[in-house]
Design an enzyme around this catalytic site. Structure first.
Site, mmCIF file in Angstrom:
data_model
loop_
_atom_site.group_PDB
_atom_site.id
_atom_site.type_symbol
_atom_site.label_atom_id
_atom_site.label_comp_id
_atom_site.label_asym_id
_atom_site.label_seq_id
_atom_site.Cartn_x
_atom_site.Cartn_y
_atom_site.Cartn_z
ATOM 1 N N ASP A 64 67.799 18.043 56.371
ATOM 2 C CA ASP A 64 66.848 18.648 57.310
ATOM 3 C C ASP A 64 66.024 19.742 56.621
ATOM 4 O OD1 ASP A 64 65.605 18.788 59.760
ATOM 5 O OD2 ASP A 64 66.993 20.264 60.583
ATOM 6 N N GLY A 73 67.631 27.957 69.849
ATOM 7 C CA GLY A 73 67.134 26.600 69.977
ATOM 8 C C GLY A 73 67.552 26.041 71.313
ATOM 9 N N GLY A 85 71.718 26.325 70.822
ATOM 10 C CA GLY A 85 72.351 27.435 70.130
ATOM 11 C C GLY A 85 71.510 28.692 70.149
#
Length: 644
Positions: free
Chosen positions: A202, A81, A84
């Site tokens: 999420d 991402g 990360g």
């Protein structure tokens, strides 16, 4: 409208607080919280985890000596991402493949905090739907390293948006069922987390991994929140395209927040679109903040559409009470699939039936009546079966009501009031319009039946077949009596000079024979008007002859004149009968006219002439009746059922 304006004003204030106007954030990317003082491992207290990289492009490749001492050998990148990266690694000590999550070289403190958060939260959640954590530590440069089970599979998002993805080969042919079964497993993992006081915040298809052997894992617990943690309650955290209203508003989240996210995921399954979208981040967040009730096309099953609306209600209290309750609702829907499929199939046949009825002229049955009944029968059976499998199937109940109404309409178009009435009585709720049509049709049919009865009675009244045998016997008796009296008169020395008293006696005897015949067969001869009229005319003839002879004697008329007068009276009676009853009696009129004339022209022949004329009366009447019967048969005037 006032409520919408108020919501927009409240959101504008919130938007100013968030200060995101200049921030470029993808609506489907996760917004992570800033580091906060929540309970988490102290970095200095974490063990050291050394990594060796077989990839020549990896950052900071270690020396050969370091590689020989490390247990984890990084062999590639599984995904990454903004801050990360997830590596594929080999753990030599246990001879297994693992996943290693690290932060990038220039990652922010929040990225490192997210890994620590995910490790602590996920490590405390041991569930088949949550990826196990093997170890947490720091690498040689002091950055967090999270070692987890390596999941061989694919992100759920890939299957949602790629119908030709190879992973579909292991998921069955019914894509909808496959997606719902995946979501049910996610619900179980979420409910388990809730029982441990953790909210994911999420949930989305991108954060669900599907294993090659049917495994379903809810991943990326980096922004998960422990409900006993009072920090991070007002910041914007989560993925805008899926957010619940309270997440945008900065209000306290709860397990109902995850229920909303599960509903938003279901919405994407059903529509292929994000729950919230717009031309800008502000538009997307406004959509999430207001969370207007979505509308769905007919392609979306109504039960799932309603479940979606409840799950994404703006008020958390209006949502399903838990992720487990949402899972049960999905399981109920899958259990109802057979009933829903039956109702849908029956609905197609019902539509064809309604189209067939609409194409026919008003109040008339369709041309293909057999097809209409076939569609009605199949549709009714389908809806009935659907309700037997799932009594709460509202679509099947409404469909059954419509097909019963259509069947009643079909029966009414054919005048079948009784059958239509039976169908209307089955309607729940009742149909006043159809009930009124049934009542009107019954009245119409009653009037028709009365008219048909009247016509049948009229036809029966003039049916020459009624009491035919008895009538023939009576005529035979009259023929015998008239022949005997004619023979008696002719046997006298001077027939033309018979006394009036003798003539009167013969006439009275003939009348008595008529009355006797009528008395013997009265029950049969009085059944219809034709026979009653015929009997009346015969008696009238006899009585008329009696009176002519009585008055002839009173006037002292010669016998030939009395015979002539008898013939004239019988001619008049025959003429009347020809007009009102038997058109075939006109020959009798001719015979009687000739008899009257001959009696006057040749007085000496008067007894012989009248004897033959009176004897011919019965055969001529029988012939006229026979001709009348043939005429009725040709003209179809005879009723189908008569007592012959």
């Amino acid at each position: 409208m006032a409520g919408t304006v108020e919501l927009r004003q409240t959101f504008d204030q919130r938007w100013q607080e968030l200060a995101l106007a200049e921030t470029a954030v993808a609506v489907d990317a996760t917004i992570t919280p800033e580091p906060a003082a929540w309970t988490r491992p102290v970095a200095e207290e974490l063990p050291r985890i050394s990594l060796s990289f077989s990839d020549a492009d990896a950052e900071g490749a270690p020396t050969p000596a370091a590689v020989s001492r490390t247990d984890l050998e990084v062999r590639g990148v599984l995904g990454e991402g903004g801050m990360g990266r997830v590596h594929a690694a080999r753990q030599h000590s246990l001879r297994r493949e693992v996943a290693v999550k690290t932060v990038k070289e220039r990652a922010t403190a929040s990225a490192a905090a997210a890994i620590l958060r995910e490790a602590v939260v996920t490590g405390a959640l041991e569930h088949p739907g949550i990826v196990p954590v093997h170890a947490l530590g720091l690498d040689d440069r002091g950055r967090p390293v999270l070692v987890m089970k390596r999941v061989e599979g694919v992100e759920w998002r890939a299957l949602l948006h790629d119908a030709a993805h190879p992973a579909w080969s292991a998921r069955g042919e019914d894509r909808m069922v496959a997606h719902l079964e995946i979501l049910m497993q996610v619900c179980q993992a979420v409910h388990f987390a809730h029982t441990r006081g953790v909210v994911h915040r999420d949930i989305k298809p991108e954060n669900v991994m599907l294993g090659d052997f049917g495994e379903v894992y809810l991943v990326d617990w980096g922004i998960a929140l422990r409900l006993d943690d009072a920090s991070e309650r007002t910041g914007l955290v989560g993925t805008p395209a899926y957010m619940a209203p309270e997440m945008v508003a900065g209000r306290a989240v709860s397990p109902q927040t995850d229920v909303y996210l599960l509903g938003a995921t279901l919405h994407e399954i059903l529509t292929g679109q994000f729950r919230h979208f717009g031309e800008s981040l502000q538009d997307v967040l406004l959509s999430a903040f207001c969370s207007d009730t979505p509308e769905y096309t007919d392609a979306v099953p109504k039960e799932l559409a309603e479940l979606c609306r409840r799950s994404m209600a703006r008020d958390p209290e209006a949502r399903p009470e838990s992720a487990l309750a949402l899972r049960q609702a999905l399981a109920d829907f899958l259990g109802h699939r057979g009933s829903i499929a039956l109702a849908e199939s029956a609905g197609e046949r019902l539509s064809a039936l309604l189209e067939l009825l609409a194409g026919a002229p008003a109040a008339e049955p369709p041309g293909d009546l057999a097809r209409a009944y076939q569609l009605a029968t199949e549709s009714r059976f389908g809806f009935t079966q659907a309700l037997s499998e799932w009594p709460e199937n509202d679509a099947a109940r409404a469909g059954l009501h419509r097909v019963l109404s259509a069947l009643a309409d079909l029966e009414l178009r054919q005048g079948h009031a009784e059958t239509a009435e039976t169908l209307v009585k089955e309607l729940d709720p009742p149909s006043p319009e159809l009930a009124a049509r049934v009542a009107a049709e019954k009245k119409k049919k009653a009037r028709q039946q009365l008219e048909e009865k009247r016509l049948r009675e009229m036809a029966n009244d003039m049916d020459v077949r009624v009491a035919g045998k008895q009538r023939s016997r009576a005529l035979a008796a009259l023929l015998g009596a008239s022949g005997a009296m004619a023979a008696f008169a002719l046997m006298q020395p001077h027939p033309s000079r018979l006394k009036v008293q003798t003539l009167l006696s013969l006439a009275l005897v003939l009348v008595l024979v008529m009355l006797a015949a009528v008395g013997v067969w009265r029950k049969q001869l009085m059944q219809n008007a034709f026979n009653r009229r015929l009997v009346g005319l015969m008696l009238l003839s006899g009585v008329s002859v009696v009176f002519t002879r009585f008055f002839g004697g009173a006037l002292a008329l010669p016998t030939p004149y009395i015979f002539a007068l008898d013939s004239l009276v019988l001619c008049l009676v025959s003429a009347a009968a020809t007009i009102v009853m038997l058109r075939g009696l006109w020959p009798l009129c001719v015979v009687m006219v000739a008899s009257s004339a001959l009696c006057l022209i040749h007085p000496s022949w008067s007894a012989i002439v009248f004897g033959f004329a009176s004897t011919a009366t019965v055969p001529l009447v029988a012939l006229a009746i026979h001709l009348h019967k043939k005429q009725q048969e040709r003209e179809g005037e005879l009723p189908p059922e008569s007592r012959v």
